[in-house]
Design a protein around this motif. Structure first.
Motif, PDB file in Angstrom:
ATOM      1  N   ALA A   1     -11.289   6.306  34.702  1.00 47.91           N
ATOM      2  CA  ALA A   1     -10.577   6.894  33.636  1.00 47.91           C
ATOM      3  C   ALA A   1      -9.573   5.695  33.222  1.00 47.91           C
ATOM      4  CB  ALA A   1      -9.532   7.994  34.058  1.00 47.91           C
ATOM      5  N   ASP A   2      -8.914   4.704  33.920  1.00 47.68           N
ATOM      6  CA  ASP A   2      -8.253   3.509  33.504  1.00 47.68           C
ATOM      7  C   ASP A   2      -9.328   2.550  32.630  1.00 47.68           C
ATOM      8  OD1 ASP A   2      -5.892   4.567  34.484  1.00 47.68           O
ATOM      9  OD2 ASP A   2      -5.820   3.226  36.079  1.00 47.68           O
ATOM     10  N   ASP A   3     -10.382   2.262  33.533  1.00 52.08           N
ATOM     11  CA  ASP A   3     -11.376   1.473  32.947  1.00 52.08           C
ATOM     12  C   ASP A   3     -11.733   1.894  31.308  1.00 52.08           C
ATOM     13  OD1 ASP A   3     -11.282   0.018  34.775  1.00 52.08           O
ATOM     14  OD2 ASP A   3     -13.604   0.461  35.671  1.00 52.08           O
ATOM     15  N   GLU A   4     -11.985   3.421  31.139  1.00 51.00           N
ATOM     16  CA  GLU A   4     -12.540   3.808  29.880  1.00 51.00           C
ATOM     17  C   GLU A   4     -11.593   3.655  28.950  1.00 51.00           C
ATOM     18  OE1 GLU A   4     -13.576   8.356  27.994  1.00 51.00           O
ATOM     19  OE2 GLU A   4     -14.114   7.970  30.076  1.00 51.00           O
ATOM     20  N   ALA A   5     -10.134   3.685  29.099  1.00 52.81           N
ATOM     21  CA  ALA A   5      -9.019   3.344  28.383  1.00 52.81           C
ATOM     22  C   ALA A   5      -9.109   2.122  27.886  1.00 52.81           C
ATOM     23  CB  ALA A   5      -7.808   3.981  28.822  1.00 52.81           C
ATOM     24  N   LEU A   6      -9.447   1.082  28.914  1.00 54.21           N
ATOM     25  CA  LEU A   6      -9.381  -0.341  28.661  1.00 54.21           C
ATOM     26  C   LEU A   6     -10.412  -0.888  27.867  1.00 54.21           C
ATOM     27  CD1 LEU A   6      -8.373  -1.907  32.254  1.00 54.21           C
ATOM     28  CD2 LEU A   6      -6.970  -1.855  29.903  1.00 54.21           C
ATOM     29  N   GLU A   7     -11.623  -0.131  28.132  1.00 50.63           N
ATOM     30  CA  GLU A   7     -12.749  -0.625  26.947  1.00 50.63           C
ATOM     31  C   GLU A   7     -12.500  -0.235  25.641  1.00 50.63           C
ATOM     32  OE1 GLU A   7     -15.806   1.805  29.181  1.00 50.63           O
ATOM     33  OE2 GLU A   7     -16.201  -0.165  30.592  1.00 50.63           O
ATOM     34  N   GLY A   8     -11.752   1.088  25.529  1.00 48.89           N
ATOM     35  CA  GLY A   8     -11.444   1.339  24.093  1.00 48.89           C
ATOM     36  C   GLY A   8     -10.737   0.185  23.591  1.00 48.89           C
ATOM     37  N   VAL A   9      -9.509  -0.196  24.415  1.00 54.19           N
ATOM     38  CA  VAL A   9      -8.647  -1.023  23.961  1.00 54.19           C
ATOM     39  C   VAL A   9      -9.356  -2.491  23.500  1.00 54.19           C
ATOM     40  CG1 VAL A   9      -6.659  -2.675  24.624  1.00 54.19           C
ATOM     41  CG2 VAL A   9      -6.533  -0.074  25.002  1.00 54.19           C
ATOM     42  N   ASP A  10     -10.254  -2.705  24.566  1.00 57.39           N
ATOM     43  CA  ASP A  10     -11.020  -3.956  24.344  1.00 57.39           C
ATOM     44  C   ASP A  10     -11.864  -4.174  23.165  1.00 57.39           C
ATOM     45  OD1 ASP A  10     -11.949  -6.722  25.438  1.00 57.39           O
ATOM     46  OD2 ASP A  10     -13.820  -5.767  25.740  1.00 57.39           O
ATOM     47  N   GLU A  11     -12.598  -2.899  22.750  1.00 55.95           N
ATOM     48  CA  GLU A  11     -13.131  -2.616  21.692  1.00 55.95           C
ATOM     49  C   GLU A  11     -12.417  -2.905  20.191  1.00 55.95           C
ATOM     50  OE1 GLU A  11     -15.742   0.682  19.282  1.00 55.95           O
ATOM     51  OE2 GLU A  11     -15.931   0.821  21.618  1.00 55.95           O
ATOM     52  N   VAL A  12     -11.153  -2.317  20.396  1.00 56.38           N
ATOM     53  CA  VAL A  12     -10.231  -2.844  19.095  1.00 56.38           C
ATOM     54  C   VAL A  12     -10.037  -4.187  18.966  1.00 56.38           C
ATOM     55  CG1 VAL A  12      -7.977  -2.335  18.288  1.00 56.38           C
ATOM     56  CG2 VAL A  12      -9.297  -0.264  19.278  1.00 56.38           C
ATOM     57  N   LEU A  13      -9.663  -4.743  19.994  1.00 51.37           N
ATOM     58  CA  LEU A  13      -9.272  -6.163  20.126  1.00 51.37           C
ATOM     59  C   LEU A  13     -10.433  -7.058  19.643  1.00 51.37           C
ATOM     60  CD1 LEU A  13      -7.575  -6.416  23.597  1.00 51.37           C
ATOM     61  CD2 LEU A  13      -6.346  -6.599  21.445  1.00 51.37           C
ATOM     62  N   ARG A  14     -11.674  -6.809  20.079  1.00 50.82           N
ATOM     63  CA  ARG A  14     -12.787  -7.506  19.640  1.00 50.82           C
ATOM     64  C   ARG A  14     -13.161  -7.498  18.112  1.00 50.82           C
ATOM     65  NH1 ARG A  14     -13.639 -11.574  22.976  1.00 50.82           N
ATOM     66  NH2 ARG A  14     -13.196 -10.745  25.097  1.00 50.82           N
ATOM     67  N   HIS A  15     -12.911  -6.160  17.851  1.00 52.65           N
ATOM     68  CA  HIS A  15     -12.897  -5.951  16.286  1.00 52.65           C
ATOM     69  C   HIS A  15     -11.789  -6.680  15.467  1.00 52.65           C
ATOM     70  CE1 HIS A  15     -14.212  -3.678  12.404  1.00 52.65           C
ATOM     71  NE2 HIS A  15     -12.682  -3.503  12.379  1.00 52.65           N
ATOM     72  N   GLU A  16     -10.489  -6.683  15.899  1.00 56.55           N
ATOM     73  CA  GLU A  16      -9.741  -7.680  15.254  1.00 56.55           C
ATOM     74  C   GLU A  16      -9.932  -9.051  15.378  1.00 56.55           C
ATOM     75  OE1 GLU A  16      -4.928  -8.260  14.760  1.00 56.55           O
ATOM     76  OE2 GLU A  16      -5.635  -6.737  16.192  1.00 56.55           O
ATOM     77  N   ILE A  17     -10.438  -9.319  16.417  1.00 54.62           N
ATOM     78  CA  ILE A  17     -10.900 -10.703  16.887  1.00 54.62           C
ATOM     79  C   ILE A  17     -12.149 -11.122  15.742  1.00 54.62           C
ATOM     80  CG2 ILE A  17     -11.911 -12.481  18.357  1.00 54.62           C
ATOM     81  CD1 ILE A  17     -10.455 -11.104  20.642  1.00 54.62           C
ATOM     82  N   ALA A  18     -13.001 -10.413  15.546  1.00 55.54           N
ATOM     83  CA  ALA A  18     -13.942 -10.863  14.614  1.00 55.54           C
ATOM     84  C   ALA A  18     -13.393 -10.833  13.206  1.00 55.54           C
ATOM     85  CB  ALA A  18     -15.106  -9.569  14.556  1.00 55.54           C
TER      86      ALA A  18
ATOM     87  N   LEU B   1      -4.777 -12.611  21.112  1.00 55.92           N
ATOM     88  CA  LEU B   1      -5.986 -11.653  21.226  1.00 55.92           C
ATOM     89  C   LEU B   1      -7.043 -11.858  22.142  1.00 55.92           C
ATOM     90  CD1 LEU B   1      -6.353 -10.219  17.726  1.00 55.92           C
ATOM     91  CD2 LEU B   1      -5.156  -8.875  19.625  1.00 55.92           C
ATOM     92  N   LEU B   2      -7.244 -13.194  22.129  1.00 53.53           N
ATOM     93  CA  LEU B   2      -8.238 -13.740  23.116  1.00 53.53           C
ATOM     94  C   LEU B   2      -7.883 -13.661  24.485  1.00 53.53           C
ATOM     95  CD1 LEU B   2      -9.806 -16.762  21.055  1.00 53.53           C
ATOM     96  CD2 LEU B   2     -11.234 -14.692  21.709  1.00 53.53           C
ATOM     97  N   GLU B   3      -6.747 -14.095  24.661  1.00 55.90           N
ATOM     98  CA  GLU B   3      -5.860 -14.126  26.025  1.00 55.90           C
ATOM     99  C   GLU B   3      -5.806 -12.690  26.645  1.00 55.90           C
ATOM    100  OE1 GLU B   3      -1.758 -15.188  28.072  1.00 55.90           O
ATOM    101  OE2 GLU B   3      -2.381 -16.565  26.402  1.00 55.90           O
ATOM    102  N   ARG B   4      -5.557 -11.661  25.647  1.00 52.84           N
ATOM    103  CA  ARG B   4      -5.273 -10.377  26.082  1.00 52.84           C
ATOM    104  C   ARG B   4      -6.729  -9.765  26.470  1.00 52.84           C
ATOM    105  NH1 ARG B   4      -2.470  -5.658  22.404  1.00 52.84           N
ATOM    106  NH2 ARG B   4      -2.625  -3.836  24.198  1.00 52.84           N
TER     107      ARG B   4
END
Length: 105
Positions: free
Chosen positions: A45-62, A18-21
């Motif tokens: 638009a792509d950045d907005e989608a990526l920010e959403g994915v990043d937020e989900v990843l960061r939550h799982e990382i935590a 997850l950290l790598e991703r």
């Protein structure tokens, strides 16, 4: 006290992936916008989608980091609500679980 070495190993592997991703996503988000306005709209638009994915990843990382701390402190596998043991099957299905199946329902 139960040995949760297998869970620790799985959590650590998942955390590393997850950290790598997340790093790849953050690198992509740091890229400057294209000079072409139509391309900028697509990039945004792509950045907005990526920010959403990043937020989900960061939550799982935590959540994984907290689970690893619970393993270290000896509280992993104990329901945070009722104090009963969380079943091995539940932890296998959801290693970040903090509550037993009854309390999570």
């Amino acid at each position: 006290m139960t040995d949760y070495g297998n869970f620790r190993e799985g959590l650590e592997q998942r955390l590393a992936a997850l950290l790598e991703r997340a790093e790849v996503i953050e690198d992509d988000l740091r890229q400057p916008l294209d000079a072409d306005f139509s391309e900028q709209a697509i990039d945004l638009a792509d950045d907005e989608a990526l920010e959403g994915v990043d937020e989900v990843l960061r939550h799982e990382i935590a959540q994984i980091r907290l689970a690893l701390k619970r393993i270290e402190s000896g509280t992993y596998g104990t329901c945070s609500q009722c104090g009963k043991k969380i079943s091995k099957g539940r932890l296998e299905a959801r290693p970040i679980a903090t509550r037993c199946i009854d309390c999570a329902s």
